[in-house]
Motif scaffolding. Structure first.
Motif, PDB file in Angstrom:
ATOM      1  N   VAL A   8       0.585  -0.961  -0.036  1.00 39.39           N
ATOM      2  CA  VAL A   8      -0.213   0.182   0.052  1.00 39.39           C
ATOM      3  C   VAL A   8       0.755   1.016   0.187  1.00 39.39           C
ATOM      4  O   VAL A   8       2.091   1.734   0.842  1.00 39.39           O
ATOM      5  N   ARG A   9       0.660   2.385  -0.499  1.00 37.68           N
ATOM      6  CA  ARG A   9       1.137   3.237  -0.560  1.00 37.68           C
ATOM      7  C   ARG A   9       0.716   4.526   0.348  1.00 37.68           C
ATOM      8  O   ARG A   9      -1.157   5.143  -0.287  1.00 37.68           O
ATOM      9  N   THR A  10       1.132   5.483   0.956  1.00 38.03           N
ATOM     10  CA  THR A  10       0.209   6.878   1.258  1.00 38.03           C
ATOM     11  C   THR A  10       1.303   7.841   1.795  1.00 38.03           C
ATOM     12  O   THR A  10       2.574   7.610   1.102  1.00 38.03           O
ATOM     13  N   GLN A  11       0.746   9.187   1.291  1.00 37.83           N
ATOM     14  CA  GLN A  11       1.965  10.302   2.217  1.00 37.83           C
ATOM     15  C   GLN A  11       2.655  10.145   3.865  1.00 37.83           C
ATOM     16  O   GLN A  11       3.907   9.674   3.916  1.00 37.83           O
ATOM     17  N   ILE A  12       1.758   9.890   4.793  1.00 37.72           N
ATOM     18  CA  ILE A  12       1.935   9.927   5.976  1.00 37.72           C
ATOM     19  C   ILE A  12       1.468   8.534   6.319  1.00 37.72           C
ATOM     20  O   ILE A  12       0.329   8.554   6.710  1.00 37.72           O
ATOM     21  N   ALA A  13       2.590   7.757   6.982  1.00 38.29           N
ATOM     22  CA  ALA A  13       2.125   6.070   8.007  1.00 38.29           C
ATOM     23  C   ALA A  13       1.878   6.655   9.289  1.00 38.29           C
ATOM     24  O   ALA A  13       2.682   7.046  10.003  1.00 38.29           O
ATOM     25  N   GLY A 123     -14.152   8.042   5.176  1.00 38.84           N
ATOM     26  CA  GLY A 123     -13.830   7.082   4.315  1.00 38.84           C
ATOM     27  C   GLY A 123     -11.938   6.720   3.947  1.00 38.84           C
ATOM     28  O   GLY A 123     -11.680   6.234   3.707  1.00 38.84           O
ATOM     29  N   GLU A 124     -11.113   7.255   4.771  1.00 36.52           N
ATOM     30  CA  GLU A 124      -9.345   7.337   5.076  1.00 36.52           C
ATOM     31  C   GLU A 124      -9.629   6.238   5.436  1.00 36.52           C
ATOM     32  O   GLU A 124      -9.823   5.776   6.643  1.00 36.52           O
ATOM     33  N   PRO A 125      -8.602   5.635   5.172  1.00 40.74           N
ATOM     34  CA  PRO A 125      -7.912   4.733   6.181  1.00 40.74           C
ATOM     35  C   PRO A 125      -7.466   4.705   7.478  1.00 40.74           C
ATOM     36  O   PRO A 125      -6.914   5.081   7.577  1.00 40.74           O
ATOM     37  N   ALA A 142      10.254   5.571   3.621  1.00 45.89           N
ATOM     38  CA  ALA A 142      10.431   4.880   4.160  1.00 45.89           C
ATOM     39  C   ALA A 142       9.115   3.969   4.406  1.00 45.89           C
ATOM     40  O   ALA A 142       8.405   3.723   3.416  1.00 45.89           O
ATOM     41  N   MET A 143       9.165   2.777   4.929  1.00 45.67           N
ATOM     42  CA  MET A 143       7.701   2.091   5.320  1.00 45.67           C
ATOM     43  C   MET A 143       7.369   1.433   6.313  1.00 45.67           C
ATOM     44  O   MET A 143       8.655   1.235   7.371  1.00 45.67           O
ATOM     45  N   VAL A 144       6.427   1.174   6.507  1.00 49.20           N
ATOM     46  CA  VAL A 144       6.186   0.140   7.755  1.00 49.20           C
ATOM     47  C   VAL A 144       5.316  -1.142   7.488  1.00 49.20           C
ATOM     48  O   VAL A 144       4.508  -1.177   6.595  1.00 49.20           O
ATOM     49  N   THR A 145       6.140  -2.095   8.575  1.00 51.99           N
ATOM     50  CA  THR A 145       4.899  -3.260   8.371  1.00 51.99           C
ATOM     51  C   THR A 145       3.954  -3.325   8.920  1.00 51.99           C
ATOM     52  O   THR A 145       4.720  -3.320  10.845  1.00 51.99           O
ATOM     53  N   SER A 151      -2.252 -11.320   7.373  1.00 50.67           N
ATOM     54  CA  SER A 151      -1.684 -10.722   6.015  1.00 50.67           C
ATOM     55  C   SER A 151      -0.311  -9.684   6.632  1.00 50.67           C
ATOM     56  O   SER A 151      -1.415  -8.979   7.443  1.00 50.67           O
ATOM     57  N   SER A 152       0.471 -10.121   6.349  1.00 53.71           N
ATOM     58  CA  SER A 152       1.435  -9.075   6.805  1.00 53.71           C
ATOM     59  C   SER A 152       1.457  -7.964   5.692  1.00 53.71           C
ATOM     60  O   SER A 152       1.815  -8.130   4.274  1.00 53.71           O
ATOM     61  N   VAL A 153       1.689  -6.775   5.324  1.00 52.04           N
ATOM     62  CA  VAL A 153       1.233  -5.637   5.146  1.00 52.04           C
ATOM     63  C   VAL A 153       2.310  -4.993   4.763  1.00 52.04           C
ATOM     64  O   VAL A 153       2.838  -3.774   6.006  1.00 52.04           O
TER      65      VAL A 153
END
Ligand code: APR
Ligand code: PHB
Length: 401
Positions: A8-13, A123-125, A142-145, A151-153
Motif C-alpha cells: 500500500v502507498r500513502t504520504q504519511i504512515a 472514508g480514509e484508511p 519510508a516503510m512500515v510493516t 496478512s503482512s502488509v
C-alpha cells in the motif's frame, strides 16, 4: 499466515490511533495530505480505555476548528480553575478571572471516539487490530510493516508519524546512541476510580494530606473520577472499595465543606508516575509525537494536550513541505516542540512534588505547606500556574513563504 503479499502507498504512515495519531490524521486530511492510520488494538479497546480528561483551552479550540467540537461543547464541563485543600481548608484558584480561558473536563476516550467516528466517516484508511512490526526509513522513502487479518502488509510512505505511545515500536527505531532521553521516576502510583457519586466541590480538587495526595475530579454531574497516591509497588487487590473510600475521606476531610459522598465504584486502575522526554523526536523520515516521545506524571493532566500540540506542529510542517516545498520546518520539528513540552514537564513536576507526600522529612511537609499557601494566597503565583494549566499557546504556525 500469508506474508509480504500486500503493498500500500500513502504520504504519511501514522502508527497508533490515540489522540496524537487521530488528531494528526485529521489535520493532514484538511490539507489534502493522505495518510493511513494503523492501530494494534481493537476499536472497542481504544474507545473504552479510561484515561485523564482535562482539555486545555488551545486543545478545545483546535478540536472545534477540525470539526469535533459539537459533543465536546455539549457534554464537556467548563472549569475556571481548580481547588486545593490542605490543613482542612479549601481554596479555589480561579484562573479564568485572572487570565480568561477555561479547562474542559471531557474523558480522553470520548474525544478518541469522536475522532475515530470522524475518520471512519471520511472514508480514509484506519486499520484496527493491526500491530506494526517493523519501521524502515531510507533516504527516499519510508516503510512500515503491519499485520492485518492474517496478512503482512507493507505500507510505503514519504514519512512515518510514531504516535504509538510510550511502549510503541517507533522510538526504538532511533538507534540508542542517537537518542537523547531524560527521565525521572517517582516512588508512587495513582489508584484511579470512577464512581457513581456527586462531586463535593464543583471543579477538580487536589487534597494535600500528610498521608499523601487525593484528587477529586468528575465526568459529569453524577460521576466522579478520583485518585489516591499509593506506593509504587501496590496491588489493586490490596485496595478494597471500603479502604479506598476511607482513605479518600481521610485525605479530603475539611472544616468548610461536607464530607465526601460514597457510592458504587465501577472502574479501578493503577498508573505509575514518571517524567520522560526523548529529545530526539525525529530521525530521518520518522517523527515521534505524544507519549511515544514524552511522558508526564498525571498530576495536571497534560498528556493528551501535549499529544495534540505535537500533532499540530507536525501537520503545519508537513503542510509547508507539501504545499510550498519548505523542508526547514520538518527539520526543526523537535526544536519547535521541545520548549512547550519542557514547560508542561516543569508544571507537572512542580504539581507532583508539591501535592504528593514523597518523604517523611518534616521539613519537606513545611516547605510544601509554604508553597501551597503561596498558591492560594498570591495572585502572581496563580497567574503563573494558570497560564500553563489553561494551556500555553501551541507553537506558532508558520507562514509558507
Ligand atoms: N502498532 C500499532 N499501534 C500501536 C503499536 C504498534 N506496534 N504500539 C502501540 N500502538 C497504539 C496503542 O494501542 C495506542 O492506541 O498506539 C496508540 C497510542 O495512543 P496513546 O497511548 O493514547 O498515546 P498518544 O496518542 O500519544 O496520547 C497521549 O494518551 O497515554 C495517554 O495519558 C496519555 O493523555 C496521554 C495520551
Ligand atoms: C482527571 O479528571 O482525570 C484528572 C484531573 C486532574 C488531574 C489528573 C487527571 O491532575
Amino acid at each position: 499466515m500469508r506474508t509480504g503479499n500486500h503493498h500500500v502507498r500513502t504520504q504519511i504512515a501514522i502508527i497508533g490511533a490515540g489522540p496524537a495519531g487521530l488528531t494528526l490524521a485529521r489535520l493532514l486530511h484538511l490539507q489534502g495530505i493522505s495518510s493511513v492510520v494503523i492501530e494494534s488494538r481493537s476499536r472497542e479497546h481504544v474507545e473504552s480505555r479510561t484515561r485523564a480528561g482535562i482539555l486545555e483551552q488551545p486543545t478545545v479550540d483546535l478540536m472545534a476548528e477540525i470539526g469535533v467540537g459539537d459533543r465536546l461543547r455539549r457534554e464537556g464541563l467548563r472549569h475556571n480553575g481548580f481547588y486545593v485543600r490542605f490543613d482542612r481548608t479549601t481554596h479555589h484558584l480561579d484562573f479564568n478571572r485572572l487570565l480568561g480561558g477555561q479547562a474542559t473536563v471531557y474523558g480522553q476516550q470520548e474525544l478518541v471516539k469522536d475522532l475515530i467516528e470522524q475518520r471512519v466517516d471520511s472514508g480514509e484508511p484506519l486499520y484496527f487490530n493491526s500491530p506494526v512490526t517493523a519501521v524502515h526509513t531510507g533516504s527516499d522513502e519510508a516503510m512500515v510493516t503491519f499485520e492485518h487479518a492474517g496478512s503482512s502488509v507493507e505500507l510505503h510512505a514519504d514519512f512515518v508519524a510514531g504516535c504509538d505511545g510510550f511502549h510503541g515500536i517507533s522510538r526504538t527505531h532511533i538507534p540508542e546512541d542517537r537518542r537523547n532521553e531524560l527521565s525521572r521516576t517517582y516512588p508512587v502510583a495513582w489508584l484511579g476510580i470512577l464512581a457513581r457519586t456527586t462531586p463535593t466541590v464543583p471543579e477538580g480538587m487536589y487534597c494535600a494530606h500528610p498521608n499523601g495526595l487525593s484528587v477529586h475530579s468528575m465526568r459529569g454531574t453524577r460521576i466522579t473520577r478520583q485518585y489516591l497516591q499509593v506506593p509504587a509497588g501496590t496491588s489493586l487487590e490490596d485496595w478494597s472499595d471500603s479502604r479506598i473510600w476511607d482513605e479518600l475521606a481521610t485525605r479530603s476531610a475539611s472544616d468548610d465543606y461536607p464530607e465526601l459522598e460514597r457510592g458504587e465504584i465501577f472502574d479501578k486502575s493503577l498508573a505509575t508516575l514518571r517524567s520522560v522526554v526523548c529529545e530526539t523526536m525525529q530521525h530521518g523520515r520518522l517523527f515521534l509525537l505524544g507519549d511515544s516521545a514524552h511522558i508526564v506524571p498525571p498530576t495536571g493532566a497534560k498528556g493528551l494536550n501535549l499529544a495534540v500540540s505535537d500533532a499540530c506542529t507536525l501537520s503545519h510542517a508537513l503542510g509547508g513541505y507539501y504545499t510550498a516545498g519548505v523542508r526547514e520546518h520538518l527539520d526543526n520539528y523537535s526544536e519547535t516542540c521541545l520548549p512547550r513540552i519542557w514547560a508542561a514537564q516543569h508544571f507537572s513536576s512542580t504539581l507532583t512534588t508539591t501535592l504528593h507526600a514523597l518523604s517523611d522529612d518534616p521539613m519537606e511537609w513545611r516547605l510544601r505547606q509554604a508553597r501551597l499557601r503561596r498558591w492560594s494566597g498570591s495572585e502572581a503565583e496563580q497567574r503563573a500556574l494558570g497560564e500553563v494549566y489553561l494551556g500555553l499557546p501551541f507553537p506558532k504556525p508558520w507562514h509558507y513563504s
